[in-house]
Structure formats: C-alpha cells, structure tokens
Design an enzyme around this catalytic site. Sequence first.
Site, PDB file in Angstrom:
ATOM      1  N   SER A   1      75.515  -8.478 -62.977  1.00  0.00           N
ATOM      2  CA  SER A   1      76.707  -7.953 -63.624  1.00  0.00           C
ATOM      3  C   SER A   1      77.397  -9.027 -64.473  1.00  0.00           C
ATOM      4  CB  SER A   1      77.644  -7.359 -62.577  1.00  0.00           C
ATOM      5  OG  SER A   1      78.703  -6.680 -63.199  1.00  0.00           O
TER       6      SER A   1
ATOM      7  N   ASP B   1      81.102  -5.278 -69.687  1.00  0.00           N
ATOM      8  CA  ASP B   1      80.548  -6.479 -69.067  1.00  0.00           C
ATOM      9  C   ASP B   1      79.028  -6.468 -69.322  1.00  0.00           C
ATOM     10  OD1 ASP B   1      79.894  -4.444 -67.305  1.00  0.00           O
ATOM     11  OD2 ASP B   1      80.261  -5.624 -65.498  1.00  0.00           O
TER      12      ASP B   1
ATOM     13  N   ASP C   1      76.289  -5.897 -67.785  1.00  0.00           N
ATOM     14  CA  ASP C   1      75.392  -4.807 -67.373  1.00  0.00           C
ATOM     15  C   ASP C   1      76.002  -3.442 -67.685  1.00  0.00           C
ATOM     16  OD1 ASP C   1      77.314  -5.000 -65.300  1.00  0.00           O
ATOM     17  OD2 ASP C   1      75.925  -4.166 -63.824  1.00  0.00           O
TER      18      ASP C   1
ATOM     19  N   ASP D   1      78.505  -1.680 -66.799  1.00  0.00           N
ATOM     20  CA  ASP D   1      79.058  -0.699 -65.856  1.00  0.00           C
ATOM     21  C   ASP D   1      80.585  -0.772 -65.802  1.00  0.00           C
ATOM     22  OD1 ASP D   1      79.234  -3.073 -64.415  1.00  0.00           O
ATOM     23  OD2 ASP D   1      78.437  -2.242 -62.552  1.00  0.00           O
TER      24      ASP D   1
ATOM     25  N   THR E   1      87.678  -0.542 -50.743  1.00  0.00           N
ATOM     26  CA  THR E   1      87.393  -1.210 -52.007  1.00  0.00           C
ATOM     27  C   THR E   1      85.909  -1.144 -52.347  1.00  0.00           C
ATOM     28  OG1 THR E   1      89.030  -2.764 -51.242  1.00  0.00           O
ATOM     29  CG2 THR E   1      87.877  -3.338 -53.245  1.00  0.00           C
TER      30      THR E   1
END
Length: 588
Positions: free
Chosen positions: A141, A298, A300, A302, A376
């Site tokens: 990521s 970002d 990747d 997502d 979270t």
Amino acid sequence: YQQNPKTYTIVKQLLAEGNAGELQKYFGSRMEFGTAGLRAAMGAGISHMNDLTIIQTTQGFCSYLEKNFSDLKKRGVVIGFDARAHLSSGGSSKRFARLAANTFISQGVPVYLFSDIIPTPFVPYTVTHLKLCAGIMVTASHNPKQDNGYKVYWENGAQIISPHDKGISQAIEENQEPWPQAWDDKLIDSSPLLHDPYAMVNKEYFKDIQKQCFYRNINKETNLKFVHTSVHGVGHKFVQLAFKAFDLSPPFAVPEQKDPDPDFPTVKYPNPEEGKGVLTLSFALAEKDGARIILANDPDADRLAVAEKQESGEWKVFSGNELGALLGWWIFTCWKNNSRDTRAIKDVYMLSSTVSSKILRAIALKEGFHFEETLTGFKWMGNRAKQLMDQGKAVLFAFEEAIGYMCCPAVLDKDGVSAAVITAEMASFLATRNLSLSQQLKAVYDEYGFHITKASYFICHDPKVIQQLFDNLRNFDGKNTYPKSCGRFKVSGIRDLTTGYDSSQPDQKAILPTSKSSQMITFTFANGGVATMRTSGTEPKIKYYSELCAPPGNSDVEQLKKELDELVNALEKHFFQPEKNKLQRKTE
C-alpha cells in the site's frame, strides 16, 4: 545450493563478517501473519519478505484453504500485485505473485493471476465476481519503498478476520520446507490451471461502478477540471478508465508521478494521508491547468485524498472524516432521489469504524436509515457489510478516517478508484448549483450538526513503554481505576477494547469484539468530546483520534475548534506524557 543468489549473498556476507546482530535481525523471528496478512521489508531471512517466506506463507495458506473448502480445486483463487520491487534482494510484487501462483497450481488449484499491475480493490472484486475461495494481493500500500505485503481475502470478498489469521499462521509453521518445484515459477506459464482475469475485470468492474453514476448529462457538460496523481503507484490507467465510464473528461495526470516507480522518487513517503508534502506537484499542475480539484490515490489505489482550491487561493486538503461526510451525504441523496432500489429506508445501512467521525450517525438519525460502527479497519466493515447484504439489506457506504471509502457494493473493501470518480461526479453536480465541496461540507454540518475531528500519533519503538503507558491509564487513580478527568475535562465514560470493559453498558461489558493483543481505550467527555487512543497494527505508533459533535444549530465553529484543541492538548499532556515516555511527535 542457493535459489536466490541475491539474498544468499547478503547472508553469506554477514556470516563472513561474523555479524551476529544483523543475522539475529534477519533470522531471529518469523514475520507474524495477522488479519492484515504480512507487511515487512523485502530482504533476506525469515523476518523479511523474500522468495522463501512467500513460498512458505503460500504453502500454509493453501493447506489451510484445502482444509476449509472441499471445492478449492474447482473454484480456485485470485492473485494480484502492485509495482513494488527491491533491487538488492531481487524481490518484487510480481515475482512474489508468480511464486504464490506456482504453489497453488502445484496442488491442482486453479489460479486467476492478473498479468499486469492492478489496484488492490480488483482482488476482492474478482473473488466476489467469480465466486472464488480466496484472494491474495501482493502490496504494501502506502508503506515506505523497501516494504512489501501479502494481503488475504476470504470467499466472502472481505479481508480475513480472526480466527483465520491464527489458522493460517499455524499452517505456515507446519509447511516450512518448500514443496518440490516450489521455486520453478516458469511451470505456471504452460499450465491449464493458470487464467488471466485482467481483460474481464477491466470490463466488468467499470460496468459495475456505473450503477453509482447518476448524472451522466452533467458529467458530459461540466467544465470543472480535475488533477489526478497516482503517486508512482498503480492508479493512473484505472482512474482514467473510471472517468471514461462516467462520461467525464479525463483528469490531468501529474506527469512525474503517473507511471509506476518502486523508488517513489518525488515523495518522502508515498502516503497521501501525510497531506500537502505528497501533493506539491499536484498543486503546481492544478495551478498551471486551472484545475480546482485534486484527486490523489495511494500507490495501490485503495485510498483517496482530495484537495480543493478555495476562494482565497489557498488549497484545502479534506480530512478522511470530511470526505466521509461529503460522500455519505452524496450517496444517500443519490439513493433517495434516483435509486431504482425498492427497499424501504429501514433496510438501508451505512458503516464506519469506531475511530472515524460519527457524522454518518447524525445523518442516519435525521434521515431514518441505520448506522453501525465497527472495529478499526476495513476487514470489519467488509465482513459486516456482507452479513447485512446476505440479510437483504442495502449497504450504501462505509468509510474510515484513514481516507478509505467503500462506495460500491461490488467491492467489500476500500476502493480509491470508484471513490475518485464518484467524488468527481459529486463536484460536477455541485458546480451546477454554484457550490464548492467546502461549501457543501459546511451545508452538511449546518444540517446535521458540526463534527470537528483531530487525529495524530506519537512514534514509540519500545513495546514496554507502550504497555506501561496503557497500564498507567488502567490504574490511574489507584489500582483498576481509569482517569476521572483529563486536565479540566471531566471523563463521563470509558470503553477499553483490550480488556472488554465498557462503563456505559449495564453489565459493563463492551459490545464490539475485544482483542488482548492490541491496545485501544476510548474516553467520552462531559463536553460531548470523544477521544480514542490505540496502537497501530502495522507501524510503531500510538495513535489518537478525537471528535467534538455539536447538535444542529450550534454554528460557532471557531469556539468548537478551540475547545477540541484544548482537549487534545490535555490528552497529550496527561495521558501520553511524551516527555516522561520519550515519545516522538508526528513531524509535519
């Protein structure tokens, strides 16, 4: 006999030097496989991402899936990868993805391996679309460039949750010796079990997100200009295609950042959450081309950050909570006005994580739909969304403050591609009403009550200090007593999701699942403030999230901000005690 000459040479060198300290770092402990899969630096040894640890991890995962699915060899798995690569150890996302594919194919399991880089959300999309048993995405990521990761999705199209992580972890321990031909990834190219879903997903995904396109005519006509950056990651091509699917003119791409580059040369950290530093080149391009809105993914793709040029000429970067408020308002409004969905409003849901703004709760209360909070992380929202959808409910939207948005039920995870194009359509629609995103955000707060948030973190590399800090909060005024106040702010409630205590419940037991392995305490204050302190699953950070919610009609924003600033200062001073605990502050 060495299979990877580069990692072999690194280790041989250390042995020759007799460097026990470094060897201990490389081989002292295996990377831990958690619900987020693996995330570590690429390099030699079992503590790093490399050919061997990928083979071992996949062997464990494959064995675990064989135990769980009798039809694994019929249905198969999907594997995707981003553009990360590490010269000195020879590791790359593509190489790791091929080795993982080889492991499954050697066991007779069909593999849908993307032939080129893709956004992370394409993996959960493919799991759902092709009804596969599981998905793997090789990506780190927005982590620093030396890192890589291995992210795992279950058959429901959501990231795995416990107990799967424990089961996979144990299976990895039991399958450490590479199976015959584990290293020979050329074998997959001639295998009838290898499929490439790239063309199909590039067609179907963009067809599916068009269900969220409601103002095609406005999109065709709009003269609003957008800048897009993929921050040296995978997003460029796919955001261009998404704009095309919505009949929007393509956004201006930041030329220095549009092509994938594993060195991320123009940014210190490839994380749009860090705000203005990552957006410097985007601001320059927007000024040059007269664009008012910047969309940043970002690496990747997502997650999504959004900035808008204000009347003053300043740029406003929206926080994850502010964009969550706008998208929540927009998606609900579109559902209400245009949807062909016949379900009653009582069957409509929105979700957000417990450390995110409660603005959706305020909108839900006023409009009559349901809001739920989860723990979270998108794994919880994805799994909960799937449960609700299986009960016939409509889950319109889910978000987390870390700029993650799920706007489209075809992907049960955060998706920065659909979020980017839906934000562009919302901005184009608002422009026809002479409204900016910032003005609409204020309108949302005026209608549903102001929600002011502030979040930050401290860096701490010593797990003992972190443990002590949280123990201190649990024994603040003598043994087993939590703080009754924080400076001048009176504490009215406490929920500790490490221990499962919740002062607001009749039996004092928390409703959300608890986890002893991570620290998380939420304080509610008499002034309507809420603050959560928690440890990060992927970084050496203690994070905090705070929010002040005012009822509709209280429009003295400056006073609310001042009150929240003072609350945060008290939280840092009394609960974190950065000097005493030698904590490093977040630096801008």
